[in-house]
Design a protein around this motif. Structure first.
Motif, short mmCIF file in Angstrom:
data_model
loop_
_atom_site.label_atom_id
_atom_site.label_comp_id
_atom_site.label_asym_id
_atom_site.label_seq_id
_atom_site.Cartn_x
_atom_site.Cartn_y
_atom_site.Cartn_z
N VAL A 132 0.67 -1.15 0.06
CA VAL A 132 -0.03 0.08 -0.17
C VAL A 132 0.66 1.09 0.00
CG1 VAL A 132 -1.93 1.15 1.57
CG2 VAL A 132 -1.96 -1.07 1.29
N GLN A 133 0.60 2.19 -0.94
CA GLN A 133 1.32 3.58 -0.85
C GLN A 133 0.22 4.58 -0.57
OE1 GLN A 133 1.24 1.39 -4.08
NE2 GLN A 133 2.82 0.38 -2.90
N LEU A 134 1.06 5.28 0.19
CA LEU A 134 0.22 6.42 0.74
C LEU A 134 0.70 7.87 0.48
CD1 LEU A 134 -0.08 5.16 4.41
CD2 LEU A 134 -1.88 4.77 2.48
N VAL A 135 0.05 8.88 0.00
CA VAL A 135 0.49 9.98 -0.12
C VAL A 135 -0.42 11.13 0.50
CG1 VAL A 135 1.05 11.95 -2.04
CG2 VAL A 135 1.19 9.31 -2.60
N GLU A 136 0.33 11.91 1.41
CA GLU A 136 -0.40 13.06 1.89
C GLU A 136 -0.33 14.42 1.24
OE1 GLU A 136 2.14 11.00 5.47
OE2 GLU A 136 2.46 11.79 3.31
N SER A 137 -1.15 15.44 1.52
CA SER A 137 -1.15 16.70 0.82
C SER A 137 -1.90 17.61 2.00
CB SER A 137 -1.93 16.60 -0.47
OG SER A 137 -3.07 16.41 -0.67
N GLY A 138 -1.82 18.81 1.59
CA GLY A 138 -2.56 19.94 2.42
C GLY A 138 -2.08 20.62 3.54
N GLY A 139 -0.64 20.06 3.78
CA GLY A 139 0.05 21.03 4.68
C GLY A 139 0.28 22.44 4.26
N GLY A 140 0.67 23.05 5.34
CA GLY A 140 1.21 24.45 5.04
C GLY A 140 1.12 25.27 6.30
N LEU A 141 1.28 26.75 5.88
CA LEU A 141 1.48 27.64 6.97
C LEU A 141 0.12 28.34 7.40
CD1 LEU A 141 3.23 29.48 8.87
CD2 LEU A 141 3.90 30.81 6.83
N VAL A 142 -0.22 28.53 8.50
CA VAL A 142 -1.49 29.16 8.85
C VAL A 142 -1.25 29.71 10.32
CG1 VAL A 142 -2.38 27.00 10.12
CG2 VAL A 142 -4.04 28.60 9.15
N GLN A 143 -2.23 30.73 10.59
CA GLN A 143 -2.10 31.69 11.80
C GLN A 143 -2.72 30.79 12.98
OE1 GLN A 143 -3.59 35.29 10.87
NE2 GLN A 143 -1.40 36.19 10.53
N ALA A 144 -2.29 30.90 13.98
CA ALA A 144 -3.25 30.31 15.04
C ALA A 144 -4.49 30.86 14.95
CB ALA A 144 -2.54 30.74 16.61
N GLY A 145 -5.40 29.66 15.16
CA GLY A 145 -6.93 29.98 15.22
C GLY A 145 -7.48 29.52 13.90
N GLY A 146 -6.62 29.25 12.96
CA GLY A 146 -6.86 28.97 11.54
C GLY A 146 -7.23 27.41 11.52
N SER A 147 -7.65 27.05 10.28
CA SER A 147 -7.92 25.77 9.85
C SER A 147 -6.84 24.99 8.72
CB SER A 147 -9.09 25.62 9.61
OG SER A 147 -10.17 25.85 10.60
N LEU A 148 -6.77 23.85 8.49
CA LEU A 148 -6.13 23.21 7.47
C LEU A 148 -6.91 21.84 7.04
CD1 LEU A 148 -2.44 23.64 7.65
CD2 LEU A 148 -3.71 24.50 6.06
N VAL A 163 -4.02 9.81 0.43
CA VAL A 163 -4.69 8.85 -0.81
C VAL A 163 -3.80 7.69 -0.71
CG1 VAL A 163 -4.96 8.64 -3.27
CG2 VAL A 163 -5.34 11.01 -2.07
N ALA A 164 -4.63 6.48 -0.56
CA ALA A 164 -3.90 5.17 -0.85
C ALA A 164 -4.06 4.57 -1.96
CB ALA A 164 -4.56 4.31 0.38
N SER A 165 -3.02 3.89 -2.35
CA SER A 165 -3.21 3.05 -3.55
C SER A 165 -2.55 1.74 -3.43
CB SER A 165 -2.41 3.98 -4.63
OG SER A 165 -1.10 4.10 -4.49
N GLY A 166 -2.64 0.79 -4.37
CA GLY A 166 -2.27 -0.62 -4.05
C GLY A 166 -3.07 -1.66 -3.50
N SER A 167 -2.70 -2.31 -2.54
CA SER A 167 -3.52 -3.41 -1.82
C SER A 167 -4.46 -2.63 -0.93
CB SER A 167 -2.97 -4.44 -1.42
OG SER A 167 -2.01 -5.22 -2.32
N THR A 168 -5.57 -1.95 -1.24
CA THR A 168 -6.18 -1.05 -0.16
C THR A 168 -7.18 -1.88 0.43
OG1 THR A 168 -7.69 -0.48 -1.87
CG2 THR A 168 -5.81 1.07 -1.34
N LEU A 169 -7.38 -2.84 -0.14
CA LEU A 169 -8.49 -3.96 0.53
C LEU A 169 -7.96 -4.52 1.96
CD1 LEU A 169 -10.60 -5.65 -2.34
CD2 LEU A 169 -11.10 -3.75 -0.96
N SER A 170 -6.35 -4.48 1.81
CA SER A 170 -5.80 -5.01 2.92
C SER A 170 -5.51 -4.14 4.28
CB SER A 170 -4.39 -5.58 2.65
OG SER A 170 -3.67 -4.27 2.22
N ILE A 171 -6.07 -2.78 4.05
CA ILE A 171 -6.06 -1.71 5.21
C ILE A 171 -7.16 -2.27 6.35
CG2 ILE A 171 -6.24 0.74 5.65
CD1 ILE A 171 -5.28 1.32 2.77
#
Length: 114
Positions: free
Chosen positions: A1-17, A22-30
């Protein structure tokens, strides 16, 4: 299974992210999927995880973070609200597989400025 994250970054305190994994490969084994984080000089810690039976959160993020999973898209999310400086870390996606092995993503940096 391969995993790829995204969505990180710089944000001010009180903010949101919102992080995505995304998983690929043998995802039924998760079995369990989760988010971990590691701040400089600290050990990697569990933030939240999700199974078919429910969710689990670290005390430090309860009420602020929400973990979810879209099995049709093989994607896991972490909605992070009311971010604090102490949430600054590299966030990793994890998948525990049936049979006992685990897969990790490469990590995504989250920086919260105070």
């Amino acid at each position: 299974v391969q995993l790829v994250e995204s969505g990180g970054g710089l944000v001010q305190a009180g903010g949101s992210l919102r992080l995505s994994c995304v998983a690929s490969g043998s995802t039924l084994s998760i079995d369990i999927m989760g988010w971990y984080r590691q701040a400089p000089g600290k050990q990697r810690e569990l933030v939240a995880d999700i199974t078919s039976g429910g969710t689990n959160y670290a005390d430090s993020v309860k009420g602020r973070f929400t973990i979810s999973r879209d099995n049709g898209k093989n994607t896991m999310y972490l909605q992070m609200n009311s971010l604090k400086a102490e949430d600054t870390a590299v966030y990793y996606c994890n998948a525990d597989l049936v049979g006992g092995t685990a897969s990790w993503g490469q990590g995504t940096q989250v920086t919260v400025s105070s």
